[in-house]
Design a protein around this motif. Structure first.
Motif, PDB file in Angstrom:
ATOM      1  N   PHE A   1       0.823  -1.276  -0.084  1.00  0.00           N
ATOM      2  CA  PHE A   1      -0.179  -0.357   0.222  1.00  0.00           C
ATOM      3  C   PHE A   1       0.765   1.658  -0.097  1.00  0.00           C
ATOM      4  CE2 PHE A   1      -2.148   3.387   2.028  1.00  0.00           C
ATOM      5  CZ  PHE A   1      -4.164   3.151   0.761  1.00  0.00           C
ATOM      6  N   GLY A   2       1.016   2.091  -0.768  1.00  0.00           N
ATOM      7  CA  GLY A   2       1.004   2.711  -0.927  1.00  0.00           C
ATOM      8  C   GLY A   2       2.536   3.631  -1.940  1.00  0.00           C
ATOM      9  N   SER A   3       3.094   2.134  -2.666  1.00  0.00           N
ATOM     10  CA  SER A   3       3.775   2.030  -3.637  1.00  0.00           C
ATOM     11  C   SER A   3       3.633   2.611  -4.314  1.00  0.00           C
ATOM     12  CB  SER A   3       4.567   0.809  -3.308  1.00  0.00           C
ATOM     13  OG  SER A   3       3.607  -0.032  -4.057  1.00  0.00           O
ATOM     14  N   GLU A   4       5.205   2.423  -5.473  1.00  0.00           N
ATOM     15  CA  GLU A   4       4.996   3.008  -7.334  1.00  0.00           C
ATOM     16  C   GLU A   4       4.045   2.156  -8.005  1.00  0.00           C
ATOM     17  OE1 GLU A   4       5.280   6.131  -7.977  1.00  0.00           O
ATOM     18  OE2 GLU A   4       5.445   7.146  -6.308  1.00  0.00           O
ATOM     19  N   GLY A   5       4.259   0.532  -7.508  1.00  0.00           N
ATOM     20  CA  GLY A   5       3.398  -0.470  -8.196  1.00  0.00           C
ATOM     21  C   GLY A   5       2.572  -0.685  -7.914  1.00  0.00           C
ATOM     22  N   ARG A   6       2.251   0.203  -6.648  1.00  0.00           N
ATOM     23  CA  ARG A   6       0.822  -0.250  -6.459  1.00  0.00           C
ATOM     24  C   ARG A   6      -0.055   0.615  -7.707  1.00  0.00           C
ATOM     25  NH1 ARG A   6      -3.068  -2.471  -3.017  1.00  0.00           N
ATOM     26  NH2 ARG A   6      -4.907  -0.653  -2.360  1.00  0.00           N
ATOM     27  N   LYS A   7       0.451   2.087  -7.439  1.00  0.00           N
ATOM     28  CA  LYS A   7      -0.121   3.337  -7.976  1.00  0.00           C
ATOM     29  C   LYS A   7       0.223   2.748  -9.585  1.00  0.00           C
ATOM     30  CE  LYS A   7       1.626   6.848  -5.506  1.00  0.00           C
ATOM     31  NZ  LYS A   7       2.102   8.025  -5.143  1.00  0.00           N
ATOM     32  N   ARG A   8       0.544   2.357  -9.924  1.00  0.00           N
ATOM     33  CA  ARG A   8       0.811   1.392 -11.374  1.00  0.00           C
ATOM     34  C   ARG A   8      -0.498   0.439 -11.461  1.00  0.00           C
ATOM     35  NH1 ARG A   8       6.452   2.608 -11.074  1.00  0.00           N
ATOM     36  NH2 ARG A   8       6.544   0.117 -11.420  1.00  0.00           N
ATOM     37  N   ALA A   9      -0.255  -0.803 -11.022  1.00  0.00           N
ATOM     38  CA  ALA A   9      -1.095  -1.749 -10.720  1.00  0.00           C
ATOM     39  C   ALA A   9      -3.023  -1.008 -10.984  1.00  0.00           C
ATOM     40  CB  ALA A   9      -0.857  -3.111  -9.642  1.00  0.00           C
ATOM     41  N   LEU A  10      -2.982  -0.016 -10.213  1.00  0.00           N
ATOM     42  CA  LEU A  10      -4.679   0.571  -9.840  1.00  0.00           C
ATOM     43  C   LEU A  10      -4.789   1.578 -11.344  1.00  0.00           C
ATOM     44  CD1 LEU A  10      -6.714   1.330  -7.992  1.00  0.00           C
ATOM     45  CD2 LEU A  10      -5.490   3.129  -6.897  1.00  0.00           C
ATOM     46  N   ALA A  11      -3.740   1.977 -12.138  1.00  0.00           N
ATOM     47  CA  ALA A  11      -3.854   2.232 -12.377  1.00  0.00           C
ATOM     48  C   ALA A  11      -4.717   1.356 -14.325  1.00  0.00           C
ATOM     49  CB  ALA A  11      -2.966   3.525 -13.384  1.00  0.00           C
ATOM     50  N   LEU A  12      -3.546   0.346 -14.269  1.00  0.00           N
ATOM     51  CA  LEU A  12      -4.232  -0.570 -14.855  1.00  0.00           C
ATOM     52  C   LEU A  12      -5.425  -1.125 -15.003  1.00  0.00           C
ATOM     53  CD1 LEU A  12      -0.483  -2.477 -15.091  1.00  0.00           C
ATOM     54  CD2 LEU A  12      -2.030  -1.463 -16.907  1.00  0.00           C
ATOM     55  N   VAL A  13      -6.353  -1.632 -13.124  1.00  0.00           N
ATOM     56  CA  VAL A  13      -7.082  -1.684 -13.536  1.00  0.00           C
ATOM     57  C   VAL A  13      -8.429  -1.313 -13.585  1.00  0.00           C
ATOM     58  CG1 VAL A  13      -8.580  -2.025 -10.983  1.00  0.00           C
ATOM     59  CG2 VAL A  13      -6.379  -3.823 -11.485  1.00  0.00           C
ATOM     60  N   ARG A  14      -7.898   0.127 -13.415  1.00  0.00           N
ATOM     61  CA  ARG A  14      -8.961   0.768 -13.076  1.00  0.00           C
ATOM     62  C   ARG A  14      -9.735   1.523 -15.368  1.00  0.00           C
ATOM     63  NH1 ARG A  14      -7.904   6.287  -9.773  1.00  0.00           N
ATOM     64  NH2 ARG A  14      -8.678   4.886  -7.460  1.00  0.00           N
ATOM     65  N   ASN A  15      -8.304   0.386 -16.080  1.00  0.00           N
ATOM     66  CA  ASN A  15      -8.424   1.303 -17.251  1.00  0.00           C
ATOM     67  C   ASN A  15      -9.237  -0.451 -17.726  1.00  0.00           C
ATOM     68  OD1 ASN A  15      -7.305   3.226 -17.438  1.00  0.00           O
ATOM     69  ND2 ASN A  15      -5.267   2.228 -17.836  1.00  0.00           N
ATOM     70  N   GLN A  16      -8.928  -1.219 -17.620  1.00  0.00           N
ATOM     71  CA  GLN A  16      -9.622  -2.335 -17.807  1.00  0.00           C
ATOM     72  C   GLN A  16     -10.957  -2.829 -17.454  1.00  0.00           C
ATOM     73  OE1 GLN A  16      -8.000  -4.659 -19.550  1.00  0.00           O
ATOM     74  NE2 GLN A  16      -9.422  -6.749 -19.862  1.00  0.00           N
ATOM     75  N   ALA A  17     -11.427  -1.885 -15.555  1.00  0.00           N
ATOM     76  CA  ALA A  17     -12.468  -2.395 -15.460  1.00  0.00           C
ATOM     77  C   ALA A  17     -13.863  -1.201 -16.599  1.00  0.00           C
ATOM     78  CB  ALA A  17     -12.438  -1.771 -13.965  1.00  0.00           C
ATOM     79  N   ARG A  18     -12.732  -0.278 -16.958  1.00  0.00           N
ATOM     80  CA  ARG A  18     -13.690   0.592 -17.811  1.00  0.00           C
ATOM     81  C   ARG A  18     -13.763  -0.122 -19.191  1.00  0.00           C
ATOM     82  NH1 ARG A  18      -9.907   3.850 -19.144  1.00  0.00           N
ATOM     83  NH2 ARG A  18      -9.991   2.728 -20.833  1.00  0.00           N
ATOM     84  N   LYS A  19     -12.707  -1.178 -19.499  1.00  0.00           N
ATOM     85  CA  LYS A  19     -13.339  -1.922 -21.159  1.00  0.00           C
ATOM     86  C   LYS A  19     -14.402  -3.056 -20.650  1.00  0.00           C
ATOM     87  CE  LYS A  19      -8.253  -1.034 -22.425  1.00  0.00           C
ATOM     88  NZ  LYS A  19      -7.225  -2.407 -22.637  1.00  0.00           N
ATOM     89  N   VAL A  20     -14.166  -4.096 -19.806  1.00  0.00           N
ATOM     90  CA  VAL A  20     -14.961  -4.565 -19.264  1.00  0.00           C
ATOM     91  C   VAL A  20     -16.756  -3.792 -19.038  1.00  0.00           C
ATOM     92  CG1 VAL A  20     -16.217  -5.769 -17.523  1.00  0.00           C
ATOM     93  CG2 VAL A  20     -13.338  -6.019 -18.400  1.00  0.00           C
ATOM     94  N   ARG A  21     -16.380  -2.891 -18.597  1.00  0.00           N
ATOM     95  CA  ARG A  21     -17.934  -2.363 -18.277  1.00  0.00           C
ATOM     96  C   ARG A  21     -18.913  -1.591 -19.762  1.00  0.00           C
ATOM     97  NH1 ARG A  21     -15.781   0.507 -14.919  1.00  0.00           N
ATOM     98  NH2 ARG A  21     -15.756   2.893 -15.891  1.00  0.00           N
ATOM     99  N   ASN A  22     -17.783  -1.068 -20.555  1.00  0.00           N
ATOM    100  CA  ASN A  22     -17.945  -0.841 -22.453  1.00  0.00           C
ATOM    101  C   ASN A  22     -18.563  -2.222 -22.978  1.00  0.00           C
ATOM    102  OD1 ASN A  22     -17.147   2.155 -20.885  1.00  0.00           O
ATOM    103  ND2 ASN A  22     -15.519   2.113 -22.028  1.00  0.00           N
ATOM    104  N   ARG A  23     -18.103  -2.931 -22.887  1.00  0.00           N
ATOM    105  CA  ARG A  23     -18.052  -4.195 -23.572  1.00  0.00           C
ATOM    106  C   ARG A  23     -19.477  -5.006 -22.783  1.00  0.00           C
ATOM    107  NH1 ARG A  23     -12.297  -5.627 -23.278  1.00  0.00           N
ATOM    108  NH2 ARG A  23     -11.520  -5.161 -25.528  1.00  0.00           N
TER     109      ARG A  23
END
Length: 348
Positions: free
Chosen positions: A246-268
């Motif tokens: 929690f709070g690391s740079e890797g978590r920020k990058r992983a969170l951005a990937l999760v948000r983008n992928q969740a948006r793709k699933v929601r749109n499809r």
């Protein structure tokens, strides 16, 4: 999307992606953060007034407070329509809280907006203007957009509108840090299409949607392979996010990937539901729905009203052994105080 009750017009929601320049992006971010500060300042001033006089700030004083706030040199970025909408939204939130005492737990009392909860930038129809692949945003200039075509059969409206049929717009930042523009257009009713069948039944169970026409042929709509793969990738990214510190740079990058992928699933998933509901409404005169999700039912409702179809929602019997859930009481409510007084033990 919503439908007018008079059936003389329909309101169509439309969304596109904005591609601002680096200077415009910085200005939009500054405006977004400024609107969050304004919302917090209005809430603090209203609470202070309520503590002193027992009455909150009315809408007229909220708008006057917003005008004084905008006159400061560091707060001249947001357009006037955006700051007035922040005041109107807070006033409506207070009205919902005080006018519905039995439903206060659903909306909740207005809270301080933290980082990441900034309101969208509301834009009136007089300031927005579309020309080919560009849109003019007040105080931000011309911005390139991409996202399909504008809705058809738009009404002309008053002379003050620079774009035909445009009622309002809102610029906001999505989970993938992309600037989006949502607009509401006023359009003419659709041309009625003669249905091919009299009755259709729609049933949803999990991720499958079953459509039967006149009690005969049955068609099962399942998720495509692309959607299934997108859901599996989202699950893998969520597991990866859980392993990050929690709070690391890797978590920020992983969170951005999760948000983008969740948006793709929601749109499809939304695209699959829109295609299914449109086909059902165009084919059947009467539609019977059972076990549908809220989003699927919402699409069937407004599309059935657009095309003059009859919609019947069947709700199954309640499950045995499950009664009506009791509403949780707020701490310090009058009923709890009365209960504490009646159950107080007598003094010896």
């Amino acid at each position: 999307m919503t439908v007018d009750a008079s059936a003389a017009r329909r309101y169509v929601g439309w969304r596109c992606r904005l591609y601002p320049s680096p200077a415009q992006d910085a200005a939009l971010l500054s405006c977004r953060n400024g609107l969050r500060e304004l919302a917090n300042a209005l809430l603090a001033a209203s609470q202070l007034r309520y503590g002193e006089t027992g009455r909150r700030l009315p809408l007229s004083e909220m708008r006057a407070f917003a005008r004084e706030w905008q006159r400061k040199p560091e707060h001249r970025g947001p357009p006037a329509s955006a700051i007035y909408r922040v005041a109107s939204d807070l006033d409506q939130a207070f009205r919902n809280w005080f006018s519905k005492p039995g439903r206060r737990g659903q909306g909740g009392f207005p809270q301080i907006k933290r980082f990441g909860q900034e309101p969208g930038i509301y834009l009136s129809n007089q300031g927005l203007r579309f020309e080919h692949n560009r849109v003019r945003l007040p105080k931000f200039g011309w911005v390139r957009w991409k996202g399909g075509k504008l809705p058809g059969k738009r009404l002309s409206g008053s002379r003050g509108r620079k774009t035909r049929g445009l009622l309002s717009g809102r610029a906001w930042l999505d989970a993938g840090n992309r600037w989006m523009l949502s607009c509401l257009f006023e359009c003419a009713p659709l041309t009625r299409v003669e249905p091919r069948t009299d009755k259709a039944a729609v049933r949803q169970k999990g991720n499958e949607i079953t459509v039967s026409a006149d009690g005969g042929s049955v068609h099962v709509v399942r998720e495509s392979r692309t959607l299934r793969n997108a859901r599996r990738r989202l699950a893998r990214l969520e597991r990866r996010l859980e392993r990050c510190e929690f709070g690391s740079e890797g978590r920020k990058r992983a969170l951005a990937l999760v948000r983008n992928q969740a948006r793709k699933v929601r749109n499809r998933r939304g695209d699959l539901q829109h295609k299914t509901t449109t086909g059902v409404v165009l084919d059947a005169r009467e539609i019977e729905v059972e076990g549908a999700s809220s989003e699927l039912l919402r699409q069937l409702e407004y599309k059935a009203e657009w095309h003059g179809r009859r919609l019947k929602v069947r709700r199954g019997p309640p499950k045995p052994g499950i009664g009506k859930p009791q509403r949780a009481r707020r701490p310090g409510s009058r009923s709890m105080k009365r209960e504490s007084r009646t159950r107080r033990p007598k003094a010896l």
